[in-house]
Design a protein around this motif. Structure first.
Motif, mmCIF file in Angstrom:
data_model
loop_
_atom_site.group_PDB
_atom_site.id
_atom_site.type_symbol
_atom_site.label_atom_id
_atom_site.label_comp_id
_atom_site.label_asym_id
_atom_site.label_seq_id
_atom_site.Cartn_x
_atom_site.Cartn_y
_atom_site.Cartn_z
ATOM 1 N N ASP A 1 1.019 -1.553 -0.026
ATOM 2 C CA ASP A 1 -0.002 0.494 -0.092
ATOM 3 C C ASP A 1 1.009 1.240 -0.011
ATOM 4 N N PHE A 2 1.857 1.121 0.521
ATOM 5 C CA PHE A 2 2.982 2.322 0.437
ATOM 6 C C PHE A 2 4.524 1.655 -0.096
ATOM 7 N N TYR A 3 5.099 2.756 0.060
ATOM 8 C CA TYR A 3 6.483 2.407 0.087
ATOM 9 C C TYR A 3 7.525 3.720 0.093
ATOM 10 N N HIS A 4 8.578 3.464 0.367
ATOM 11 C CA HIS A 4 9.514 4.655 0.977
ATOM 12 C C HIS A 4 10.550 4.356 -0.198
ATOM 13 N N ILE A 5 11.305 5.760 -1.032
ATOM 14 C CA ILE A 5 12.237 5.254 -1.832
ATOM 15 C C ILE A 5 13.747 5.421 -0.877
ATOM 16 N N THR A 6 14.327 4.284 -1.128
ATOM 17 C CA THR A 6 16.004 4.147 -0.377
ATOM 18 C C THR A 6 17.293 4.147 -1.830
ATOM 19 N N ASN A 7 18.390 3.188 -1.476
ATOM 20 C CA ASN A 7 18.840 3.390 -2.383
ATOM 21 C C ASN A 7 18.884 2.025 -2.589
ATOM 22 N N ALA A 8 17.779 1.681 -2.721
ATOM 23 C CA ALA A 8 17.745 0.536 -3.170
ATOM 24 C C ALA A 8 16.304 0.378 -4.554
ATOM 25 N N THR A 9 16.134 1.144 -4.341
ATOM 26 C CA THR A 9 15.247 1.185 -5.174
ATOM 27 C C THR A 9 15.709 2.001 -6.250
ATOM 28 N N TYR A 10 14.912 0.574 -7.637
ATOM 29 C CA TYR A 10 15.919 0.806 -8.941
ATOM 30 C C TYR A 10 14.805 2.226 -9.801
ATOM 31 N N LEU A 11 13.873 1.478 -10.013
ATOM 32 C CA LEU A 11 12.600 2.494 -10.810
ATOM 33 C C LEU A 11 11.351 2.198 -10.733
ATOM 34 N N LEU A 12 10.593 3.694 -10.381
ATOM 35 C CA LEU A 12 9.552 3.386 -10.244
ATOM 36 C C LEU A 12 8.574 3.486 -12.180
ATOM 37 N N ILE A 13 7.499 2.887 -12.494
ATOM 38 C CA ILE A 13 6.791 2.454 -13.623
ATOM 39 C C ILE A 13 5.690 3.443 -12.652
ATOM 40 N N PRO A 14 4.803 4.396 -13.815
ATOM 41 C CA PRO A 14 3.315 3.724 -13.551
ATOM 42 C C PRO A 14 2.580 3.224 -14.344
ATOM 43 N N LEU A 15 1.091 2.974 -13.478
ATOM 44 C CA LEU A 15 0.901 1.657 -13.624
ATOM 45 C C LEU A 15 -1.407 2.122 -14.140
ATOM 46 N N ARG A 16 -1.500 2.077 -14.364
ATOM 47 C CA ARG A 16 -2.903 2.061 -14.316
ATOM 48 C C ARG A 16 -3.882 0.737 -14.296
ATOM 49 N N HIS A 17 -4.401 1.044 -12.949
ATOM 50 C CA HIS A 17 -4.943 0.190 -12.423
ATOM 51 C C HIS A 17 -6.452 0.602 -11.997
ATOM 52 N N GLU A 18 -7.278 -0.187 -12.775
ATOM 53 C CA GLU A 18 -9.045 -0.430 -11.760
ATOM 54 C C GLU A 18 -9.334 1.861 -11.574
ATOM 55 N N LYS A 19 -8.487 2.294 -12.895
ATOM 56 C CA LYS A 19 -8.800 3.476 -13.239
ATOM 57 C C LYS A 19 -7.927 4.522 -11.914
ATOM 58 N N LYS A 20 -7.005 3.259 -11.323
ATOM 59 C CA LYS A 20 -6.099 4.549 -10.328
ATOM 60 C C LYS A 20 -5.036 4.301 -11.056
ATOM 61 N N LEU A 21 -3.584 5.046 -10.473
ATOM 62 C CA LEU A 21 -2.696 5.831 -10.888
ATOM 63 C C LEU A 21 -1.773 4.059 -9.495
ATOM 64 N N HIS A 22 -1.353 3.638 -9.727
ATOM 65 C CA HIS A 22 -0.757 2.809 -9.190
ATOM 66 C C HIS A 22 0.795 2.783 -10.061
ATOM 67 N N THR A 23 2.450 2.163 -8.849
ATOM 68 C CA THR A 23 2.987 2.104 -9.465
ATOM 69 C C THR A 23 3.952 0.624 -9.329
ATOM 70 N N VAL A 24 4.651 0.211 -10.795
ATOM 71 C CA VAL A 24 4.998 -1.336 -10.855
ATOM 72 C C VAL A 24 6.287 -0.287 -10.021
ATOM 73 N N VAL A 25 7.434 -0.777 -8.594
ATOM 74 C CA VAL A 25 8.403 -0.544 -8.438
ATOM 75 C C VAL A 25 9.670 -1.703 -9.084
ATOM 76 N N TYR A 26 10.529 -1.762 -9.255
ATOM 77 C CA TYR A 26 12.344 -2.529 -9.190
ATOM 78 C C TYR A 26 12.611 -2.182 -8.255
ATOM 79 N N ASP A 27 13.060 -2.913 -7.113
ATOM 80 C CA ASP A 27 13.937 -2.327 -6.204
ATOM 81 C C ASP A 27 14.816 -3.870 -5.988
#
Length: 163
Positions: free
Chosen positions: A9-35
């Motif tokens: 439900d939530f995510y905080h960026i650290t130096n372990a975070t690589y990429l944030l990609i937006p994702l439309r999901h059920e009319k809302k904007l979510h994120t695919v996080v690569y870490d």
């Protein structure tokens, strides 16, 4: 959504975070996080993750922008920003499009080990050897990467002079 991808439900960026990609999901904007741990599905938009991560560090997105504008000037767009600190090492994220765009991806400067041009797209390889294809011209990506490197060098040299 792939069942092997952990949902948060939530995510905080650290130096372990690589990429944030937006994702439309059920009319809302979510994120695919690569870490560092893999690929995650976060029910927040990339910009909400960026803003919340800045707040987590006792700052704000606007303050992060202001630091970048001090170095690059007021007229530069698509500025890299410092989102977090890891033992004095700034975690710099850079946008691939306008940060105001719902389609904007954010890439961690510290996470990349390779960039390849693939005819109008690029393929990036991260520290954990995960790869991602991004819809951006090679020259544009490299410009954003170089800006991030310049900001990183500027900030780390500025901060180390005081110690």
């Amino acid at each position: 959504m792939n069942r092997n991808i952990k949902q948060l439900d939530f995510y905080h960026i650290t130096n372990a975070t690589y990429l944030l990609i937006p994702l439309r999901h059920e009319k809302k904007l979510h994120t695919v996080v690569y870490d560092k741990t893999g690929i995650l599905h976060v029910t927040q938009s990339p910009m909400k993750i960026i803003r919340a991560s800045c707040r987590q560090m006792g700052s704000s997105y606007q303050s992060a922008l202001d630091i970048s504008k001090q170095y690059f000037g007021e007229k530069k767009h698509k500025l890299p920003i410092v989102v977090a600190m890891d033992y004095g090492n700034p975690c710099i994220m850079f946008p691939l499009m306008s940060p105001k765009s719902p389609y904007n991806c954010w890439v961690s400067f510290n996470s990349l080990i390779n960039i390849q041009d693939r005819a109008g797209q690029i393929n990036v390889t991260f520290k954990n050897h995960t790869e991602a294809d991004l819809d951006i011209q090679y020259a544009s990506f490299c410009k954003q990467y170089v800006s991030s490197a310049m900001l990183h060098k500027y900030l780390t040299s500025k901060w180390t002079r005081h110690f």
